[in-house]
Design a protein around this motif. Structure first.
Motif, mmCIF file in Angstrom:
data_model
loop_
_atom_site.group_PDB
_atom_site.id
_atom_site.type_symbol
_atom_site.label_atom_id
_atom_site.label_comp_id
_atom_site.label_asym_id
_atom_site.label_seq_id
_atom_site.Cartn_x
_atom_site.Cartn_y
_atom_site.Cartn_z
ATOM 1 N N LEU A 89 -22.405 43.873 69.745
ATOM 2 C CA LEU A 89 -23.793 43.527 70.068
ATOM 3 C C LEU A 89 -23.934 43.240 71.550
ATOM 4 O O LEU A 89 -23.048 42.637 72.157
ATOM 5 C CB LEU A 89 -24.213 42.263 69.287
ATOM 6 N N ASP A 90 -25.071 43.669 72.097
ATOM 7 C CA ASP A 90 -25.399 43.296 73.471
ATOM 8 C C ASP A 90 -26.357 42.116 73.434
ATOM 9 O O ASP A 90 -27.373 42.152 72.747
ATOM 10 C CB ASP A 90 -26.051 44.475 74.199
ATOM 11 N N ILE A 91 -26.022 41.106 74.186
ATOM 12 C CA ILE A 91 -26.857 39.911 74.273
ATOM 13 C C ILE A 91 -27.376 39.832 75.707
ATOM 14 O O ILE A 91 -26.577 39.819 76.647
ATOM 15 C CB ILE A 91 -26.025 38.644 73.969
ATOM 16 N N GLY A 92 -28.686 39.781 75.878
ATOM 17 C CA GLY A 92 -29.225 39.726 77.232
ATOM 18 C C GLY A 92 -28.893 40.997 77.982
ATOM 19 O O GLY A 92 -28.603 42.037 77.397
ATOM 20 N N GLY A 93 -28.929 40.934 79.275
ATOM 21 C CA GLY A 93 -28.652 42.100 80.112
ATOM 22 C C GLY A 93 -28.884 41.724 81.560
ATOM 23 O O GLY A 93 -28.734 40.556 81.911
ATOM 24 N N ALA A 94 -29.268 42.703 82.355
ATOM 25 C CA ALA A 94 -29.416 42.416 83.783
ATOM 26 C C ALA A 94 -30.795 41.832 84.086
ATOM 27 O O ALA A 94 -31.387 42.123 85.108
ATOM 28 C CB ALA A 94 -29.185 43.698 84.580
ATOM 29 N N TYR A 95 -31.320 41.042 83.166
ATOM 30 C CA TYR A 95 -32.631 40.429 83.369
ATOM 31 C C TYR A 95 -32.556 38.956 82.953
ATOM 32 O O TYR A 95 -31.608 38.530 82.293
ATOM 33 C CB TYR A 95 -33.695 41.161 82.540
ATOM 34 N N LEU A 96 -33.583 38.203 83.303
ATOM 35 C CA LEU A 96 -33.580 36.768 83.040
ATOM 36 C C LEU A 96 -34.280 36.455 81.724
ATOM 37 O O LEU A 96 -35.293 37.085 81.381
ATOM 38 C CB LEU A 96 -34.307 36.033 84.173
ATOM 39 N N ASP A 97 -33.754 35.477 80.994
ATOM 40 C CA ASP A 97 -34.469 34.839 79.888
ATOM 41 C C ASP A 97 -34.910 35.787 78.777
ATOM 42 O O ASP A 97 -35.997 36.372 78.817
ATOM 43 C CB ASP A 97 -35.699 34.087 80.432
ATOM 44 N N GLU B 25 -17.477 41.631 77.243
ATOM 45 C CA GLU B 25 -18.020 41.953 78.569
ATOM 46 C C GLU B 25 -19.031 40.894 78.961
ATOM 47 O O GLU B 25 -19.705 40.324 78.106
ATOM 48 C CB GLU B 25 -18.736 43.314 78.564
ATOM 49 N N VAL B 26 -19.164 40.715 80.257
ATOM 50 C CA VAL B 26 -20.054 39.672 80.756
ATOM 51 C C VAL B 26 -20.858 40.227 81.928
ATOM 52 O O VAL B 26 -20.298 40.860 82.825
ATOM 53 C CB VAL B 26 -19.238 38.446 81.238
ATOM 54 N N THR B 27 -22.158 39.995 81.893
ATOM 55 C CA THR B 27 -22.981 40.300 83.066
ATOM 56 C C THR B 27 -23.245 38.983 83.785
ATOM 57 O O THR B 27 -23.857 38.077 83.213
ATOM 58 C CB THR B 27 -24.321 40.948 82.655
ATOM 59 N N VAL B 28 -22.734 38.878 84.994
ATOM 60 C CA VAL B 28 -22.865 37.626 85.744
ATOM 61 C C VAL B 28 -23.833 37.812 86.900
ATOM 62 O O VAL B 28 -24.029 38.923 87.396
ATOM 63 C CB VAL B 28 -21.507 37.158 86.325
ATOM 64 N N ARG B 29 -24.431 36.730 87.307
ATOM 65 C CA ARG B 29 -25.220 36.751 88.539
ATOM 66 C C ARG B 29 -24.252 36.617 89.697
ATOM 67 O O ARG B 29 -23.311 35.825 89.647
ATOM 68 C CB ARG B 29 -26.187 35.570 88.585
ATOM 69 N N ILE B 30 -24.495 37.383 90.729
ATOM 70 C CA ILE B 30 -23.730 37.160 91.955
ATOM 71 C C ILE B 30 -24.714 36.705 93.023
ATOM 72 O O ILE B 30 -25.875 37.109 93.012
ATOM 73 C CB ILE B 30 -22.948 38.418 92.398
ATOM 74 N N LEU B 31 -24.255 35.854 93.892
ATOM 75 C CA LEU B 31 -25.126 35.260 94.901
ATOM 76 C C LEU B 31 -24.626 35.614 96.289
ATOM 77 O O LEU B 31 -23.430 35.817 96.497
ATOM 78 C CB LEU B 31 -25.128 33.731 94.766
ATOM 79 N N ARG B 32 -25.556 35.664 97.216
ATOM 80 C CA ARG B 32 -25.159 35.868 98.593
ATOM 81 C C ARG B 32 -24.483 34.586 99.095
ATOM 82 O O ARG B 32 -24.979 33.474 98.861
ATOM 83 C CB ARG B 32 -26.397 36.167 99.436
ATOM 84 N N SER B 33 -23.372 34.774 99.773
ATOM 85 C CA SER B 33 -22.667 33.611 100.306
ATOM 86 C C SER B 33 -23.500 32.947 101.384
ATOM 87 O O SER B 33 -24.227 33.623 102.106
ATOM 88 C CB SER B 33 -21.335 34.028 100.928
ATOM 89 N N PRO B 34 -23.397 31.642 101.493
ATOM 90 C CA PRO B 34 -24.073 30.969 102.600
ATOM 91 C C PRO B 34 -23.443 31.408 103.921
ATOM 92 O O PRO B 34 -22.353 31.978 103.941
ATOM 93 C CB PRO B 34 -23.808 29.500 102.327
ATOM 94 N N LEU C 163 -26.114 36.472 82.759
ATOM 95 C CA LEU C 163 -27.300 37.239 82.358
ATOM 96 C C LEU C 163 -27.104 37.893 80.997
ATOM 97 O O LEU C 163 -28.054 38.045 80.237
ATOM 98 C CB LEU C 163 -27.598 38.322 83.399
ATOM 99 N N GLY C 164 -25.890 38.303 80.719
ATOM 100 C CA GLY C 164 -25.700 39.022 79.467
ATOM 101 C C GLY C 164 -24.259 39.011 78.999
ATOM 102 O O GLY C 164 -23.338 38.689 79.761
ATOM 103 N N LEU C 165 -24.081 39.355 77.742
ATOM 104 C CA LEU C 165 -22.751 39.439 77.145
ATOM 105 C C LEU C 165 -22.683 40.663 76.250
ATOM 106 O O LEU C 165 -23.699 41.084 75.697
ATOM 107 C CB LEU C 165 -22.474 38.221 76.248
ATOM 108 N N LYS C 166 -21.502 41.198 76.113
ATOM 109 C CA LYS C 166 -21.229 42.101 74.999
ATOM 110 C C LYS C 166 -20.296 41.337 74.091
ATOM 111 O O LYS C 166 -19.279 40.807 74.548
ATOM 112 C CB LYS C 166 -20.581 43.406 75.493
ATOM 113 N N ILE C 167 -20.675 41.242 72.826
ATOM 114 C CA ILE C 167 -19.844 40.476 71.897
ATOM 115 C C ILE C 167 -19.466 41.342 70.700
ATOM 116 O O ILE C 167 -20.105 42.355 70.416
ATOM 117 C CB ILE C 167 -20.563 39.203 71.390
#
Lengths: 477, 439, 395
Positions: free
Chosen positions: A189-197, A219-228, A177-181
């Motif tokens: 710089l912050d790229i993206g964030g906790a939102y899509l697109d 830094e990296v903002t990643v999506r986390i998913l519910r496990s099956p 979702l996002g990066l800090k670079i």
């Protein structure tokens, strides 16, 4: 050894001043400059290529990274970013005049948000560390490269790492979702964030897989998913690569997308079995590991459908795991495949081309022929769902001749991958290893276009200049 | 991985073995992630792969060890977590043991470092000396605050004083050479490594072991001539004293094997167990008769929990409703790959068993490490205790006296696994649990 | 200009001396900033599927191929376009059928985006002509490819400002056998988003999650009969899975009220309308699309409603806020402020040209990033020919 950009004589000449400058920016243990202590930083997961760097820095904060970058930029010093150093393409290979910027100390998880299904982590958090941090709430981070135990998310972002489950869950780029670079000039710089697109250019997409050419990711903002609810694997073994390939086609054609669909050829089966004792069929020419997810009933339903499909391809064995433990046993050999090959051969090169899946039997046949003509053994592991082929070429690093043969063999395989409609690298990145093969896949015009994009971020080519692009006259001078 | 040894170098059997280990390593870096010092320090040089590289460079060059290399090798806990992780089967233990010996032989440590190591090497394996030293430390404890707050030596002395228990139990007569006869018909005969430091710090462990085994029909021999396993010296790179200690044990146990017969050599201090199981390797280049005898001993060496699983364990009373956080000692989980036996025995005994997060990480004890590397050790201790507390358990069980000493002094009582097993099978309640359960 | 092949695109760009307005069919021209250019270059003449290997999940087509043609072609093989590209003709008031090139160049995705990724996530390869008239390729025809910089992603969503895409390769997937939609009625936005978070955070692979206030819901025929605000979670898979997960999801969300279920046909209809933003067709003179952290969607909704008479609803679990309102600078500033306060971004999707030219149609970037942006633009289009000022004035 691989050709390196010509070291900058002015930088080498002021080495002591550079090291002193870096020591002003970081705690004492964060700057390494003694020759003996630099040695272990001369290589990464591809130990055939080595170069002792000018210095190594180990910042602990984004601000320290920015300070180092600003300093190096002002001094005209090249920088090579490094995470866990697990790259199989030489992605962290230093240069003699470069500072290696190690992000291993930035290993904190900063935020976990289950409601919004994302986590903010520093670049030095391991891939599996993210999943471990959210596992108690039955969440996970989806991309799972084989080195997930050790490889770090910053490296995953830079290599756009994949894994065995990306057929279902996508690669790193699809889970960010996002990066800090930090830019080459040292701007944060912050790229993206906790939102899509994002609304403007897709910097997130461009930076992902950019192999440290454009900026430093801290830094990296990643999506986390519910496990099956659960997952289970089955194993199907066949008498030929062609039949196994046809079986893969039939599964996809049926509308089922297994979460993982792994193919191993005969030498790979034997190597993994010797290591893991997973009960793999040693009389098979090809084997598939097929994994499905869902509730037990859903797994049963899907596995039954897949078993019926496999049964139509004259398998020599079909084994459906009845429990999660049996499933783990089936996976055990595959997960340890690289190490297993390390047990039967002192060294190996791991190739990483992608091919159209329909070309698999033909490609394996050609690889077999090459193996005979080079006199080097090869074991093939293939992410069959997505066409990513990992031939492991076995050689003896203590013999220069053996190594050069392995290099040439690997290059031939990658040329073949491109020739049949595929690409040089599916998930390991170009690094230094495939740098000089880029012309096989791209025209000079296309490479120049990519180089201009790099220049837009890094006009002085200070970032990781020895990777990805064939060296230009300017770098050689 | 490529190595650069000359044919001449490879004629040295130690170098040849090291070369074999190095050639197995493919430099994949998986080991870094599970290495406690890498997790804390975030430096390749403090990871197994980095150390392997430093050692390779040192051995290839043939030059004496340098301060840089020694610093990073010294920081290694020898917890062997890397060996559990390594997919290629690199025997890091043998490589780092070789490096330590090489360092000891080629590197001149600062005087205070040499002195401390000499004292530890002298005192720890000798119960009488150790008892005297601990009494001294007890008297010195109140003055720990007078030591400077920085500097390697004061920090080490503080660590020594912290680790010294406030009181010492009396020595146990059970630990003297003798034959403990089984209760009822004899089902087997084993030798018990009574050990050295453990007999001073916590004689209750051997007492529980002897009680439980004899009650299960096992004759337990404390063999005459057996003593320290040699691990303490071995891990400080002191080759000759380590071999002397091991030789004494091998002689003592072979005499028993050839006399009354032995089904197993039982070790209840897993740090020692790892070493005894490695005697065969340590003696591989010795005279053939010693190499054979060492291999025989290693072949029958077992952790007490492995042996109990083999002969069968049944509790005789209902366990109190306690949750036991099982702390896996590195020497047991990584060194000997004994992972399930202690937990399943504790469950059989009726306890609820909890496992802490990061169970693979060392608690920082690691033999003499907590005295020689107090800073890293105390960080690991705090991290481990945090994870143990997070389980919500009532007490901690471990299979190694080193870990027990390291983790002691916190609010959670620490006992040896065997004490709990003995308690539930007719033995007394461990004293440390007095506040937890009123019998 | 509407060339019929890539060579024609190359020739047009090489011959150009003044800026070109780049478009496909022109279906999305009403969004972002108006481009002032003396000539247009359309890719609508480049049509046709050039490669489709269903067993490899790969489809290539020329940029001007109507999205509808691809939907039909994949459906014939039991497959679909993963990101569910919407049809916004009615929303944006155009009659041109959207093209593949346009869908990728705008990176606009439908409801499935929240679970399965955006258009850009499934672009495997592109052929494009840059501003110097050079043909460049990125990616390829395989599912996994990290060779070189990922220009596919950069060109996706670049609105024709960097290069003119001529051919695009997509990953496609088997279409689900069955759909169903769980509907919770009468929830307020905050409650609704909590329910959607629970649904998306469940193990049941919810593939779309939206919230529509009662007024907006009433404009979707498949939902109008419910008569209240609706909170929707879609399941798509094999029929037995959908049946099983419907029951489980209903049970898991019981604390939010008893749920209705929409069957396959009603689900298809409802989600097509949500993707096409049917509730906001003809509402207000301006239309914004705000992307935020899902839990903050309700706050953006409330802020807009407080500032002006807003028509609005939430998709993507709350993270996508569609807002229609008056075409005034004040309303735009209110939306931008709400998006910024929520740490998100806005896009001005439709407004009279005067407003589109006057305001930042997307959030301005920090100076350092804006500088990189200008340099990247120059790296593709040194003469500044392609869609100048489409996203940012002067670039």
């Amino acid at each position: 050894m691989i050709e390196q950009p010509e070291p900058k004589t002015d930088v080498l000449a002021k080495r002591d001043a550079i090291v002193a400058g870096l020591r002003h920016l970081l705690p004492a243990s964060g700057v390494i400059a003694e020759p003996l202590r630099l040695k272990p930083y001369e290589t990464d997961g591809l130990s055939a290529y080595r170069q002792v760097p000018l210095a190594v820095v180990l910042p602990e904060t984004t601000e320290q990274v920015a300070a180092v970058m600003a300093f190096c930029h002002a001094q005209g010093v090249r920088v090579v970013p490094r995470g866990a150093g697990t790259s199989l393409s030489g992605g962290a290979l230093p240069m003699a005049d470069a500072v290696v910027l190690g992000l291993m100390r930035m290993n904190r998880i900063l935020d976990i948000d289950y409601a919004d299904r994302c986590a903010v982590v520093q670049a030095g958090v391991t891939n599996i560390g993210i999943t471990q941090a959210v596992a108690q709430r039955q969440f996970f981070y989806a991309p799972d490269p084989s080195s997930q135990l050790a490889c770090m998310i910053g490296g995953n972002v830079n290599m756009n790492s994949g894994g065995a489950h990306c057929l279902r869950y996508g690669v790193t780029a699809n889970n960010l979702l996002g990066l800090k670079i930090v830019t080459v000039e040292g701007e944060i710089l912050d790229i993206g964030g906790a939102y899509l697109d994002a609304a403007g250019y897709d910097w997130l997409g461009l930076l992902t897989g950019s192999e440290g050419q454009l900026a430093i990711v801290t830094e990296v903002t990643v999506r986390i998913l519910r496990s099956p609810e659960g997952a289970r694997a089955m194993l199907a073994a066949f008498t030929s690569n062609e039949i196994a390939g046809a079986c893969v086609d039939s599964i996809i054609a049926s509308g089922i997308i297994p979460v993982a669909l792994e193919f191993m050829d005969r030498p790979a089966i034997h190597a993994c079995e010797a290591f893991a004792h997973a009960g793999y069929p040693l009389d098979a020419e090809a084997m598939l590991i097929i994994e499905v997810e869902g509730s037990t009933a859903e797994q049963d339903d899907l596995l039954a459908r897949i078993r019926d499909i496999c049964a139509q391809h004259a398998p020599i064995s079909l084994e459906v795991a009845k429990t999660a433990e049996q499933s783990l046993a089936i996976w055990k050999g595959r997960k340890g495949a690289f190490g297993a090959v390390g047990r039967i051969s002192p060294d190996y090169l791991c190739m990483d081309g992608t091919i159209p899946t329909s070309q698999l039997p033909a490609v394996l046949r050609r690889i077999g022929e090459m193996s005979a003509s080079y006199g080097l053994q090869v074991a093939n592991i293939f992410h069959a769902g997505d066409g990513n082929l990992h031939p492991l070429i076995m050689f003896d690093a203590n013999s220069a001749e053996s190594f050069h043969k392995a290099e040439a063999f690997g290059a031939d395989i990658l040329r073949l991958c491109v020739e049949v409609g595929g690409c040089l690298t599916g998930e390991h990145g170009v690094g230094v290893e495939k740098r000089d093969l880029m012309g096989v896949q791209f025209t000079e015009i296309e490479l120049d276009q990519q180089r201009r994009v790099k220049s837009a971020f890094d006009p002085g080519w200070l970032l990781n200049a020895n990777k990805v692009f064939p060296l230009t006259a300017a770098l050689r001078a | 991985m490529q190595t650069h040894f000359t044919a001449e170098q490879l004629r040295d059997p130690g170098i040849a073995s090291a070369n074999q280990v190095l050639r197995t390593c493919v430099h994949c870096g998986f080991c870094t992630a599970t290495c406690p010092t890498f997790v804390l320090l975030g430096d390749e040089l403090d990871s197994p792969r980095g150390r392997i590289y430093l050692i390779k460079d040192m051995l290839e060059s043939g030059r004496p060890a340098t301060e840089e290399v020694v610093r990073h090798v010294d920081r290694c806990l020898s917890c062997l977590s890397c060996m559990t992780t390594c997919p290629s089967g690199v025997n890091y233990m043998h490589l780092v043991d070789h490096a330590r010996t090489y360092i000891e032989q080629t590197y001149q440590r600062p005087w205070h470092d040499r002195a401390l190591r000499a004292v530890l090497g002298l005192v720890l394996p000798r119960p009488a000396l150790m008892r005297a030293a601990l009494l001294g430390a007890r008297l010195a404890k109140p003055f720990a605050g007078l030591l400077p707050k920085t500097g390697q030596l004061p920090l080490r002395l503080r660590a020594l004083l912290r680790l010294a228990p406030a009181s010492l139990p009396p020595a146990s007569h059970l630990d003297r050479p003798q034959d403990h006869k089984p209760v009822g018909p004899r089902r087997g005969r084993v030798a018990l490594l009574a050990g050295c430091a453990q007999t001073v710090l916590d004689p209750a462990i051997n007492a529980a072991t002897v009680r439980l085994l004899t009650r299960l029909g096992i004759e337990v021999v404390v063999a005459k001539g057996a003593g320290c396993c040699g691990a303490l010296a071995h891990h400080m790179g002191k080759h000759d004293p380590a071999m002397d200690a091991a030789r004494a044990n091998i002689a003592a146990w072979c005499a028993e094997m050839d006399g009354g017969g032995l089904d197993a050599v039982i070790i209840n201090t897993s740090g020692c167990g790892t070493t005894v199981k490695d005697y065969g390797y340590m003696f591989r280049n010795e005279a053939p008769d010693w190499a054979d005898r060492a291999a025989r001993v290693s072949a029958i060496a077992m952790d007490i929990t492995e042996y109990l699983v083999r002969i069968g364990y049944t509790p005789t009373r209902a366990a109190p409703p306690l949750t036991v956080a099982y702390h896996a000692a590195c020497s047991l989980q990584h060194g000997q790959k004994v992972t399930d036996a202690p937990k399943s025995l504790l469950r059989q005994a009726g306890f609820k068993v909890a496992e802490p997060a990061e169970g693979h990480l060392c608690c920082g004890s690691a033999g003499t490490y907590n005295m020689l590397q107090p800073e890293i050790s105390s960080q690991l201790r705090a991290r481990k205790l945090g994870n143990l507390h997070a389980t919500g358990a009532d007490l901690i069980a471990a299979g190694n006296i080193g870990c027990m000493t390291q983790l002691a002094g916190d609010t959670l009582p620490v006992v040896h696994t065997i004490e709990l097993l003995d308690w539930m099978a007719g033995g007394p309640q461990p004293e440390r649990l007095a506040t937890l359960v009123t019998a | 200009m509407m060339p019929v092949d890539e060579a024609g695109v190359v020739a047009a760009i090489q011959a150009a001396t003044t800026p070109l307005r780049i478009l496909g069919a022109g279906s999305k021209l009403p969004m972002l900033r108006p481009v002032q250019a003396p000539a247009s270059l359309s890719t609508a003449g480049l049509t046709g599927i050039t490669f489709y290997a269903p067993k490899e999940l790969v489809l290539s087509a020329r940029a001007g191929t109507p999205v509808a043609d691809l939907v039909a072609a994949t459906a014939a093989e039991g497959q679909h376009l993963i990101a569910e590209p919407p049809d916004w003709r009615r929303l944006l008031g155009t009659d041109a059928a959207g093209t593949l090139g346009g869908a990728v160049a705008t990176n606009l995705s439908g409801p499935r985006r929240v679970a399965w990724g955006a258009m850009r996530d499934h672009v495997l390869g592109v052929r494009a002509v840059n501003g110097s008239g050079e043909v460049i390729r990125s990616g390829g025809r395989v599912l996994k490819n990290v060779t070189g910089l990922d220009l596919c992603k950069l060109l996706s969503g670049s609105h024709g400002t960097l290069a003119v895409m001529t051919e695009i390769t997509l990953k496609v997937l088997p279409a689900p056998e069955r759909r169903a939609t769980l509907v919770l009625k009468g929830l307020a936005p905050v409650e609704a988003v909590a329910a959607l978070a629970a649904a998306l955070g469940s193990p049941y692979a919810v593939s779309a999650a939206a919230y529509l206030p009662a007024t907006e819901a009433a404009r979707i025929p498949a939902l109008a009969w419910l008569g209240e605000s609706v909170t929707l979670a879609r399941l798509e898979d094999f029929a037995p899975s959908v049946a099983y997960r419907s029951d489980r999801l209903r049970a898991d969300l019981a604390s939010f009220g008893s749920a209705e279920m929409l069957d396959d046909a009603a689900s298809l209809a409802a989600w097509a309308d949500i993707g096409d933003v049917v509730p906001l067709i003809g509402q207000g003179d301006a239309l914004w699309r705000v992307s935020v952290r899902p839990s903050l969607g309700p706050a953006v909704l409330a802020a807009a409603q407080a500032a002006f008479p807003a028509q609005a609803f939430l998709d993507w679990g709350g993270g996508l806020v569609w807002i229609a309102g008056p075409a005034t600078v004040a309303a735009h500033d209110a939306v931008a402020a709400a998006a910024t306060a929520a740490g998100g971004v806005w896009t001005l999707m439709r407004a009279p040209e005067a407003l589109r030219a006057a305001v930042a149609v997307v959030p301005p970037e920090p100076a350092a990033l804006a500088r990189i942006g200008r340099q990247v633009k120059a790296a593709f289009d040194p003469r500044g020919l392609l869609n100048p000022g489409r996203i940012v004035a002067g670039v």
